[in-house]
Design an enzyme around this catalytic site. Structure first.
Site, short mmCIF file in Angstrom:
data_model
loop_
_atom_site.label_atom_id
_atom_site.label_comp_id
_atom_site.label_asym_id
_atom_site.label_seq_id
_atom_site.Cartn_x
_atom_site.Cartn_y
_atom_site.Cartn_z
N GLY A 41 -5.21 -5.16 7.58
CA GLY A 41 -6.41 -3.82 7.45
C GLY A 41 -7.34 -4.23 9.24
O GLY A 41 -7.66 -2.91 9.30
N THR A 48 1.27 -1.46 0.30
CA THR A 48 0.11 -0.13 -0.03
C THR A 48 0.88 1.48 -0.18
O THR A 48 1.89 1.58 0.51
CB THR A 48 -0.83 0.08 1.47
OG1 THR A 48 -1.90 -1.03 1.62
CG2 THR A 48 -1.68 1.56 1.60
N THR A 55 -0.72 1.17 7.15
CA THR A 55 -0.72 0.22 6.20
C THR A 55 -0.19 -1.11 6.38
O THR A 55 0.57 -1.06 7.68
CB THR A 55 0.87 0.50 5.34
OG1 THR A 55 1.45 -1.08 4.69
CG2 THR A 55 2.23 0.62 5.59
N ARG A 101 -14.17 -7.77 0.21
CA ARG A 101 -13.79 -7.22 1.24
C ARG A 101 -12.85 -5.93 0.74
O ARG A 101 -12.25 -5.59 0.02
CB ARG A 101 -12.45 -8.03 1.44
CG ARG A 101 -11.38 -7.43 2.65
CD ARG A 101 -10.19 -7.12 2.47
NE ARG A 101 -9.25 -6.55 3.59
CZ ARG A 101 -7.89 -6.15 3.19
NH1 ARG A 101 -7.26 -5.43 2.00
NH2 ARG A 101 -7.54 -6.09 4.42
N VAL A 102 -12.81 -4.85 2.05
CA VAL A 102 -12.36 -3.67 2.12
C VAL A 102 -11.84 -3.60 3.77
O VAL A 102 -12.16 -3.69 4.29
CB VAL A 102 -13.33 -2.64 1.98
CG1 VAL A 102 -12.79 -0.97 2.16
CG2 VAL A 102 -14.51 -2.58 0.57
N1 ASP Z 1 -4.11 -1.87 4.48
C1 ASP Z 1 -3.81 -2.83 3.42
C2 ASP Z 1 -5.01 -3.80 3.19
O1 ASP Z 1 -5.62 -3.94 4.84
C3 ASP Z 1 -3.59 -3.41 2.78
C4 ASP Z 1 -1.55 -3.06 2.86
O2 ASP Z 1 -1.79 -2.02 3.32
O3 ASP Z 1 -1.08 -3.36 1.78
O4 ASP Z 1 -6.18 -3.47 2.81
#
Ligand code: ASP
Length: 353
Positions: free
Chosen positions: A275, A221, A272, A249-250
């Site tokens: 999540g 991310t 990041t 999924r979010v």
């Molecule tokens: N935080 C992001 C998510 O869960 C993934 C990431 O940071 O790589 O969608």
């Protein structure tokens, strides 16, 4: 009477550092410590917490990551130097990282279980507490710009999927064919997980061991935090989410208060990591709450949330954070976190582990 008077004087003295007057003074003193360049500017970016492990990182790959991070951090900082706003700087830098295939955002987004790319992003203005967020996008080249349009050109804070894309068509937002997001390395990462799933006979979706997640390149991310010459903070985050995600999924990246937060009263944060944990802890807002209510220095606030609370809950990842004085904090409990910032001499610094 004299007793009460001295008590009153004592109270005023003790409270002075917490009053507006005290803060103004602290502000000036702290600014003087910042170094020769315009002391009020501050800029940091990240390119995700799930870095390639030291054993798989080659000098060529490292060079490529460093080059893109440097390009983004320099571009964002230059915008601040030219007098642009913190929101501009955040958007400029994130667009560069979204256009790079190396990061899990925009062009380099990971694949969902059914072989699609679904992108999420958010942005927040620390001056007005205005915010914009988008999720589940399949055709938006630069989700961060759509998030900003949601904030500035609509009545809403969050839009998802087809509705968000319909709104994008009414704005000057680039739409691309879904194929634009296809990259070999992300496709291979999905195939590896699917293979593993088949062998184990159970889903290998989000929630497998941390080492396995990193090897499958799930993170990456991108995010940015900025402080402009008017003392306004902003934060933004953009992601493709996690490889093999299902059912719409979010993650935390488009959730204001979890993946992104900015308030001129305290700080700006972009997160990041895994999540689901960041959402449950309200990570970004929690870091700023530590600063606002407990008057914690920014680094301590970031460490408290990541190294204590997130660690204890079993999640992993990290944050970049910038306070209203321009002091920076970075904290992660993963092996590394791609990140870059501008130091007190105005020089770009890129770090990975
Ligand atoms: N935080 C992001 C998510 O869960 C993934 C990431 O940071 O790589 O969608």
């Amino acid at each position: 009477m004299r007793k009460y008077l001295s008590l009153l004087v004592l109270i005023v003295l003790v409270m002075a550092p917490f009053s507006g007057f005290g803060q103004k003074r602290t502000f000036t003193v702290l600014n003087q410590l910042q170094g020769p360049q315009n002391p009020r500017l501050g800029f940091m970016i990240h390119g995700g917490a799930g870095v390639l492990s030291k054993s798989t990182m080659t000098p060529e790959k490292e060079k490529a990551y460093r080059a893109d991070l440097e390009k983004a951090v320099v571009a964002g900082y230059k915008a601040l130097q030219e007098g642009k706003t913190s929101l501009d700087a955040v958007e400029i830098a994130i667009r560069i990282l979204e256009d790079s295939p190396l990061f899990n955002a925009g062009k380099g987004a990971v694949f969902t279980n059914d072989g699609k790319n679904e992108l999420d992003a958010s942005i927040m203005d620390g001056k007005t507490l205005g915010a914009g967020a988008v999720a589940g996008l399949r055709q938006i080249k630069n989700p961060i710009s759509l998030a900003r349009a949601v904030m500035e050109k609509s009545e809403h804070v969050m839009m998802i999927g087809e509705g968000a894309e319909k709104f994008a068509r009414t704005q000057k937002i680039d739409l691309v064919d879904e194929k634009y997001f296809w990259t070999q390395h992300r496709w291979d990462a999905l195939q590896n997980i699917l293979k593993e799933e088949k062998e184990k006979g159970k889903p290998g979706h989000v929630g497998v061991s941390s080492a396995s997640r990193e090897s499958q390149n799930r993170f990456g991310t991108v995010g940015a935090v900025a402080l402009d010459k008017n003392g306004n903070l902003a934060a933004g985050t953009s992601t493709g989410g996690m490889t093999n995600k299902r059912f719409g999924r979010v993650g935390d990246a488009p959730i204001i208060g979890a993946g992104t937060y900015a308030d001129n009263k305290s700080c700006a944060v972009s997160a990041t990591g895994w999540g689901e944990y960041f959402i449950r802890l309200g990570v970004a807002r929690d870091v700023c709450s530590m600063v606002e209510y407990r008057l914690m220095p920014i680094q301590k606030a970031a460490d408290t949330v990541i190294k204590e609370k997130l660690q204890k809950l079993g999640g992993d990842g990290g944050v970049i954070a910038l306070d209203k004085f321009g002091f920076m904090g970075v904290s992660f409990n993963s092996e590394g976190m791609y990140r870059a910032y501008i130091d007190a001499n105005g020089k770009a610094v890129v770090e990975i582990y």
